[in-house]
Scaffold this active site. Structure first.
Site, PDB file in Angstrom:
ATOM      1  N   ILE A  12     -18.270  67.856   9.526  1.00 35.69           N
ATOM      2  CA  ILE A  12     -17.975  67.488  10.618  1.00 35.69           C
ATOM      3  C   ILE A  12     -16.640  68.285  11.255  1.00 35.69           C
ATOM      4  CG2 ILE A  12     -17.674  65.492  12.577  1.00 35.69           C
ATOM      5  CD1 ILE A  12     -19.081  63.587  10.408  1.00 35.69           C
ATOM      6  N   SER A 124     -17.140  54.901  10.902  1.00 33.55           N
ATOM      7  CA  SER A 124     -18.503  54.957  10.465  1.00 33.55           C
ATOM      8  C   SER A 124     -19.333  53.836  10.977  1.00 33.55           C
ATOM      9  CB  SER A 124     -18.900  55.335   9.001  1.00 33.55           C
ATOM     10  OG  SER A 124     -20.168  55.034   8.599  1.00 33.55           O
ATOM     11  N   TYR A 149     -17.423  52.306   0.062  1.00 26.88           N
ATOM     12  CA  TYR A 149     -16.947  53.259   0.814  1.00 26.88           C
ATOM     13  C   TYR A 149     -16.724  52.588   2.450  1.00 26.88           C
ATOM     14  CZ  TYR A 149     -18.127  56.652   4.490  1.00 26.88           C
ATOM     15  OH  TYR A 149     -18.185  57.388   5.779  1.00 26.88           O
ATOM     16  N   LYS A 153     -13.377  52.029   5.157  1.00 34.65           N
ATOM     17  CA  LYS A 153     -13.411  52.503   6.542  1.00 34.65           C
ATOM     18  C   LYS A 153     -12.949  51.411   7.191  1.00 34.65           C
ATOM     19  CE  LYS A 153     -14.976  56.730   6.760  1.00 34.65           C
ATOM     20  NZ  LYS A 153     -13.954  57.814   6.638  1.00 34.65           N
ATOM     21  N   ARG A 231     -32.745  54.893  12.331  1.00 34.79           N
ATOM     22  CA  ARG A 231     -31.326  55.435  12.491  1.00 34.79           C
ATOM     23  C   ARG A 231     -31.087  55.958  13.737  1.00 34.79           C
ATOM     24  NH1 ARG A 231     -31.652  52.524   8.735  1.00 34.79           N
ATOM     25  NH2 ARG A 231     -30.716  52.604   6.724  1.00 34.79           N
ATOM     26  N   ASP A 295     -29.987  49.400   1.607  1.00 36.77           N
ATOM     27  CA  ASP A 295     -30.370  50.120   2.863  1.00 36.77           C
ATOM     28  C   ASP A 295     -30.561  48.767   3.923  1.00 36.77           C
ATOM     29  OD1 ASP A 295     -30.063  52.703   2.960  1.00 36.77           O
ATOM     30  OD2 ASP A 295     -32.253  53.019   2.309  1.00 36.77           O
TER      31      ASP A 295
HETATM   32  P1  NAD Z   1     -16.985  66.255   4.172  1.00 38.82           P
HETATM   33  O1  NAD Z   1     -17.079  65.675   2.794  1.00 38.82           O
HETATM   34  O2  NAD Z   1     -18.171  67.327   4.654  1.00 38.82           O
HETATM   35  O3  NAD Z   1     -15.759  66.360   4.715  1.00 38.82           O
HETATM   36  C1  NAD Z   1     -14.691  65.608   4.235  1.00 38.82           C
HETATM   37  C2  NAD Z   1     -13.459  66.728   4.204  1.00 38.82           C
HETATM   38  O4  NAD Z   1     -12.315  66.073   3.360  1.00 38.82           O
HETATM   39  C3  NAD Z   1     -14.117  67.738   2.923  1.00 38.82           C
HETATM   40  O5  NAD Z   1     -13.896  69.011   3.313  1.00 38.82           O
HETATM   41  C4  NAD Z   1     -13.281  67.280   1.781  1.00 38.82           C
HETATM   42  O6  NAD Z   1     -12.612  68.328   0.805  1.00 38.82           O
HETATM   43  C5  NAD Z   1     -11.729  66.642   2.356  1.00 38.82           C
HETATM   44  N1  NAD Z   1     -11.139  65.940   1.750  1.00 38.82           N
HETATM   45  C6  NAD Z   1     -11.662  64.607   0.944  1.00 38.82           C
HETATM   46  N2  NAD Z   1     -10.420  63.969   0.365  1.00 38.82           N
HETATM   47  C7  NAD Z   1      -9.427  64.785   0.624  1.00 38.82           C
HETATM   48  C8  NAD Z   1      -7.959  64.558   0.599  1.00 38.82           C
HETATM   49  N3  NAD Z   1      -7.656  63.329  -0.230  1.00 38.82           N
HETATM   50  N4  NAD Z   1      -7.013  65.409   0.937  1.00 38.82           N
HETATM   51  C9  NAD Z   1      -7.450  66.471   1.625  1.00 38.82           C
HETATM   52  N5  NAD Z   1      -8.747  66.729   1.845  1.00 38.82           N
HETATM   53  C10 NAD Z   1      -9.696  65.682   1.400  1.00 38.82           C
HETATM   54  O7  NAD Z   1     -17.748  64.929   5.179  1.00 38.82           O
HETATM   55  P2  NAD Z   1     -18.059  64.706   6.501  1.00 38.82           P
HETATM   56  O8  NAD Z   1     -19.490  64.452   6.764  1.00 38.82           O
HETATM   57  O9  NAD Z   1     -17.490  66.172   7.545  1.00 38.82           O
HETATM   58  O10 NAD Z   1     -17.237  63.541   7.049  1.00 38.82           O
HETATM   59  C11 NAD Z   1     -16.033  63.754   7.616  1.00 38.82           C
HETATM   60  C12 NAD Z   1     -15.313  62.259   7.876  1.00 38.82           C
HETATM   61  O11 NAD Z   1     -16.524  61.605   8.510  1.00 38.82           O
HETATM   62  C13 NAD Z   1     -15.424  61.261   6.699  1.00 38.82           C
HETATM   63  O12 NAD Z   1     -14.121  60.784   6.652  1.00 38.82           O
HETATM   64  C14 NAD Z   1     -16.607  60.453   6.416  1.00 38.82           C
HETATM   65  O13 NAD Z   1     -16.442  59.410   5.910  1.00 38.82           O
HETATM   66  C15 NAD Z   1     -16.955  60.259   7.866  1.00 38.82           C
HETATM   67  N6  NAD Z   1     -18.088  59.987   8.283  1.00 38.82           N
HETATM   68  C16 NAD Z   1     -19.154  60.746   8.106  1.00 38.82           C
HETATM   69  C17 NAD Z   1     -20.548  60.518   8.134  1.00 38.82           C
HETATM   70  C18 NAD Z   1     -21.597  61.367   7.584  1.00 38.82           C
HETATM   71  O14 NAD Z   1     -22.734  61.104   7.574  1.00 38.82           O
HETATM   72  N7  NAD Z   1     -21.573  62.554   7.389  1.00 38.82           N
HETATM   73  C19 NAD Z   1     -20.701  59.341   8.949  1.00 38.82           C
HETATM   74  C20 NAD Z   1     -19.800  58.552   9.325  1.00 38.82           C
HETATM   75  C21 NAD Z   1     -18.376  58.735   8.996  1.00 38.82           C
HETATM   76  C1  WQD Z   2     -31.479  57.491   6.490  1.00 39.80           C
HETATM   77  C2  WQD Z   2     -32.851  56.624   6.421  1.00 39.80           C
HETATM   78  C3  WQD Z   2     -33.138  55.935   4.434  1.00 39.80           C
HETATM   79  C4  WQD Z   2     -32.675  59.604   2.226  1.00 39.80           C
HETATM   80  C5  WQD Z   2     -25.609  57.110   5.376  1.00 39.80           C
HETATM   81  C6  WQD Z   2     -24.332  56.167   5.036  1.00 39.80           C
HETATM   82  C7  WQD Z   2     -23.565  55.871   6.057  1.00 39.80           C
HETATM   83  C8  WQD Z   2     -23.156  57.154   7.020  1.00 39.80           C
HETATM   84  C9  WQD Z   2     -24.441  58.092   7.249  1.00 39.80           C
HETATM   85  C10 WQD Z   2     -20.982  58.066   6.253  1.00 39.80           C
HETATM   86  C11 WQD Z   2     -32.857  55.605   5.693  1.00 39.80           C
HETATM   87  C12 WQD Z   2     -34.123  57.038   4.379  1.00 39.80           C
HETATM   88  C13 WQD Z   2     -32.847  58.794   3.110  1.00 39.80           C
HETATM   89  C14 WQD Z   2     -34.179  59.966   1.345  1.00 39.80           C
HETATM   90  C15 WQD Z   2     -35.297  58.453   2.732  1.00 39.80           C
HETATM   91  N1  WQD Z   2     -22.259  58.121   6.169  1.00 39.80           N
HETATM   92  N2  WQD Z   2     -33.986  58.223   3.469  1.00 39.80           N
HETATM   93  N3  WQD Z   2     -35.095  59.299   1.885  1.00 39.80           N
HETATM   94  O1  WQD Z   2     -28.069  55.323   5.106  1.00 39.80           O
HETATM   95  O2  WQD Z   2     -28.213  55.367   7.238  1.00 39.80           O
HETATM   96  O3  WQD Z   2     -26.338  56.352   6.203  1.00 39.80           O
HETATM   97  O4  WQD Z   2     -25.184  58.397   5.836  1.00 39.80           O
HETATM   98  O5  WQD Z   2     -20.287  57.026   6.933  1.00 39.80           O
HETATM   99  O6  WQD Z   2     -22.400  55.399   5.951  1.00 39.80           O
HETATM  100  O7  WQD Z   2     -24.485  54.794   4.495  1.00 39.80           O
HETATM  101  O8  WQD Z   2     -28.154  57.693   6.012  1.00 39.80           O
HETATM  102  O9  WQD Z   2     -29.379  59.831   5.667  1.00 39.80           O
HETATM  103  O10 WQD Z   2     -29.016  58.279   3.948  1.00 39.80           O
HETATM  104  O11 WQD Z   2     -30.641  57.622   5.263  1.00 39.80           O
HETATM  105  O12 WQD Z   2     -36.255  57.687   3.122  1.00 39.80           O
HETATM  106  O13 WQD Z   2     -34.255  61.048   0.521  1.00 39.80           O
HETATM  107  O14 WQD Z   2     -33.589  57.790   5.584  1.00 39.80           O
HETATM  108  O15 WQD Z   2     -33.556  55.044   3.581  1.00 39.80           O
HETATM  109  O16 WQD Z   2     -33.748  54.862   6.229  1.00 39.80           O
HETATM  110  P1  WQD Z   2     -27.747  56.347   6.111  1.00 39.80           P
HETATM  111  P2  WQD Z   2     -29.226  58.402   5.169  1.00 39.80           P
END
Ligand code: NAD
Ligand code: WQD
Length: 337
Positions: A12, A124, A149, A153, A231, A295
């Protein structure tokens, strides 16, 4: 404006960095590359024609981060850095607390020391735990997460809320992302999970490119439209835009604000598979498996507040998400490697 983006080399973060550079901001990335690759910087330069300043350090490293603050004089921070694997957090809760909460403590301490007044935090939808109702509103209770995790948050949100209470000149935007998917339309940056993906969309794209044989659908006996989990999938480009909107909001000195970033629409696992097949003219083999522990059946946002207060809403639909996710995967079958 000059923006410090922690975790800016990640999924992101990299998309948000591109959006910031495109609107003319200066960007300073702090990332220890624990879950990302240096190659992403070249890709960002290819897309934007500019390279952000980059420091390969951990946000937990107070001494080195202090130097970054002294050198860079940033106007605002977007704090993405963190570990995000739900399953890993169950196995290594201490690592998740020290990395996610510990780094946020250091960041908050230094932003206060250096009089930086604006911070956007990546939260999140997982903070809502098991929803009592959908859609989810920002005012719904948080906590009761089924994994460490999610708890990190919740703890960081509370820390930021405390800071905002203590110092009315501080501006904090907590953004609760729903399920980010998709990639930059250029196909140059995208999600690059290490090992077998945990999340649905990268699993689908790896089945599509035949790195994985077959998708496991975790449960078809939920109380949903077709029994599979529902979702709120949001395009990562929309999410990136949400951060620009949040920064603009912070520049108006609102104090603490909390927004859901989602589309407001739920999509089931089977609906996502079929959308992907339609968008890309491919077949995704799948098999129904038991529910995945932890889940929930359904999660989607009420995203009205972000529109009412920041004029932000998602523009991309699920087909756009599927096309861009596949465009990234097929052009980069091994991610950034
Ligand atoms: P990502 O792992 O691709 O990016 C996170 C980055 O942070 C990575 O580049 C990693 O190297 C860096 N990082 C981790 N710990 C660090 C530290 N201590 N110091 C410096 N760098 C560090 O993840 P993302 O999907 O881009 O997520 C970004 C943020 O959004 C995260 O905080 C994640 O929890 C949150 N988030 C992600 C999702 C999702 O599904 N991708 C959903 C909700 C929230
Ligand atoms: C989505 C749906 C699974 C994989 C997670 C974290 C959440 C956030 C986003 C960071 C669910 C189903 C999945 C597979 C499947 N991240 N599934 N087969 O669980 O909603 O959220 O990522 O903050 O905190 O919990 O996302 O993509 O894992 O799953 O059927 O191989 O797909 O059961 O219904 P989720 P997901």
């Amino acid at each position: 404006m000059k923006i410090l983006v922690t975790g800016g080399a990640g999924y992101i973060g990299s998309h948000t960095v591109c959006a910031l550079l495109k609107q003319g901001d200066e960007v300073v990335i702090v990332d220890n590359l624990c879950n990302s690759k240096i190659e992403v910087l070249k890709r960002i330069e290819k897309i934007c024609g500019k390279t952000p300043t980059f420091y390969q350090i951990s946000v937990q490293d107070e001494v080195k981060l202090d130097e970054v603050f002294s050198n860079e004089h940033v106007d605002a921070i977007i704090h993405f850095a963190g570990l995000k694997s739900v399953g890993e957090s169950v196995l290594k809760p201490d690592l998740y607390y020290s990395n996610n909460v510990g780094s946020s403590e250091v960041l908050i301490k230094l932003m206060k020391k250096h009089h930086v007044k604006n911070i956007v935090f990546s939260s999140s939808a997982t903070v809502y735990g098991t929803p009592k109702r959908v859609p989810l509103y920002e005012s719904d209770p948080i906590g009761g997460c089924t994994n460490p995790y999610g708890e990190t948050k919740v703890v960081i949100e509370k820390m930021l809320q405390e800071e905002a209470k203590k110092d009315p000149s501080l501006n904090v935007a907590i953004l609760r992302y729903f399920n980010p998917i998709g990639a930059h339309p250029s196909g140059l940056i995208g999600e690059d999970p290490q090992g077998i993906p945990n999340n649905l969309m990268p699993y689908i794209t790896q089945v599509a490119c035949k790195k994985l044989e077959c998708l496991n659908v975790f449960g078809n006996d939920y109380d949903t439209v077709d029994g599979t989990g529902v979702r709120d999938y949001i395009h990562v480009m929309d999410l990136a835009d949400g951060h620009l909107a949040a920064l603009n909001k912070l520049y108006q000195n609102p104090g603490l604000v909390i927004y859901n970033l989602g589309t407001g629409k739920g999509t089931s696992v089977l609906e996502l598979i079929h959308a992907f097949e339609k968008a890309n003219n491919l077949i995704i083999p799948y098999v129904i498996k038991p529910r995945r522990p932890g889940d929930i059946a359904t999660s989607y946002a009420n995203a009205d507040k972000a529109y009412q207060e920041m004029k932000w809403k998602a523009k991309y639909n699920i087909i756009d998400c599927c096309k861009d996710a596949w465009n990234w995967q097929k052009n980069n079958p091994n991610g950034y490697n």
